[in-house]
Design a protein around this motif. Structure first.
Motif, short mmCIF file in Angstrom:
data_model
loop_
_atom_site.label_atom_id
_atom_site.label_comp_id
_atom_site.label_asym_id
_atom_site.label_seq_id
_atom_site.Cartn_x
_atom_site.Cartn_y
_atom_site.Cartn_z
N UNK A 157 0.82 -1.22 0.00
CA UNK A 157 0.00 0.00 0.00
C UNK A 157 0.85 1.26 0.00
N UNK A 158 2.03 1.17 0.62
CA UNK A 158 2.94 2.32 0.66
C UNK A 158 3.82 2.41 -0.58
N UNK A 159 3.79 1.38 -1.42
CA UNK A 159 4.59 1.38 -2.63
C UNK A 159 6.06 1.15 -2.40
N UNK A 160 6.39 0.37 -1.35
CA UNK A 160 7.79 0.09 -1.03
C UNK A 160 7.98 -1.42 -0.89
N UNK A 161 9.24 -1.90 -0.92
CA UNK A 161 9.48 -3.33 -0.81
C UNK A 161 9.20 -3.88 0.59
N UNK A 162 8.93 -5.17 0.63
CA UNK A 162 8.83 -5.87 1.91
C UNK A 162 9.80 -7.05 1.91
N UNK A 163 10.32 -7.34 3.09
CA UNK A 163 11.16 -8.50 3.33
C UNK A 163 10.47 -9.30 4.43
N UNK A 164 10.10 -10.54 4.15
CA UNK A 164 9.38 -11.35 5.13
C UNK A 164 10.28 -12.45 5.65
N UNK A 165 10.31 -12.57 6.98
CA UNK A 165 11.17 -13.57 7.62
C UNK A 165 10.50 -14.94 7.56
N UNK A 166 11.32 -15.97 7.43
CA UNK A 166 10.79 -17.33 7.31
C UNK A 166 11.04 -18.17 8.56
N UNK A 167 11.61 -17.56 9.61
CA UNK A 167 11.94 -18.34 10.80
C UNK A 167 10.87 -18.22 11.89
N UNK A 168 9.78 -17.50 11.64
CA UNK A 168 8.70 -17.40 12.60
C UNK A 168 7.72 -18.55 12.46
N UNK A 169 6.67 -18.57 13.29
CA UNK A 169 5.71 -19.67 13.27
C UNK A 169 5.01 -19.86 11.93
#
Length: 224
Positions: free
Chosen positions: A179-191
């Motif tokens: 929505x903000x028009x910026x990149x996201x980095x999502x972590x894969x070590x969470x539940x």
């Protein structure tokens, strides 16, 4: 100046144990005992207080919205009294934060945890001062996935909201960044790590040691 904004629960720290304890405090008051289980319900915990109450009450066949509304303040109070008994920072998280700062990036926290509790938790973990800005669920009239909290975090860092990225662990974070028009980095070590790839973020993060390189690849290096 470019900035890296972090979600808190499930991204910087595993807060599930203390959140589940607060929810079970409520369920015991209701007479249901400990409804949510440590480990198995970690993903439920990281969706927030109302989600935990809703999920637990549905599990025991006692859900109604009035009960959730009535016990939400009880949950917050119980959580505030024991906010960091089981909570731990994810390995390498603060090392990555400090390296980003050394590279010239500003860093902040944008969370859907109430601001007072977020500030309390970061203080008890002794990392509050590492971040230049903090915006919580009640800092503004809206919360993530509305982009306004992310933009406000960047504004408080005195950075360009077009030159930031959001590190998170959920569809909420992905949608906020989009929505903000910026990149996201999502972590894969969470539940919920195994579900992150389907959200198609700009990058997935398996280890915080890789974050500085990921940030520079997405935002470009800083000149310092």
């Amino acid at each position: 100046m470019k900035s890296v904004i972090f979600d808190l629960d499930g991204t910087l720290a595993d807060t599930s144990g203390d959140l589940l304890a607060a929810a079970n405090h409520c369920f015991r008051e209701m007479g249901h005992g400990d409804v949510l289980q440590h480990g198995d319900d970690a993903g439920v915990a990281l969706r927030g207080g109302r989600f935990m109450l809703t999920a637990g009450l549905k599990r025991v066949g006692a859900y109604d919205v009035d009960t959730v509304d009535r016990y939400y303040p009880v949950l917050l109070a119980a959580y505030g009294e024991a906010i960091a008994e089981h909570t731990t920072l994810y390995p390498g998280a603060m090392e990555a934060v400090e390296q980003l700062k050394t590279l010239g990036f500003a860093v902040g926290v944008c969370t859907n945890k109430p601001e007072g509790l977020a500030r309390q938790l970061l203080t008890e973990l002794d990392v509050l001062e590492a971040f230049g800005a903090l915006v919580g669920a009640d800092t503004l009239p809206v919360r993530k996935p509305d982009p306004a909290p992310l933009v406000e975090t960047v504004r408080r860092l005195r950075c360009d909201p077009r030159q930031c990225l959001l590190v998170g662990d959920s569809d909420t974070d992905r949608n906020t960044a989009r929505a903000a028009g910026v990149p996201s980095v999502l972590v894969t070590f969470g539940p919920s790590g195994e579900d992150m790839a389907a959200l198609e973020p700009e990058a997935l993060l398996e280890d915080y040691a890789a974050l500085p390189k990921v940030v520079q690849a997405l935002l470009g290096p800083m000149s310092i």
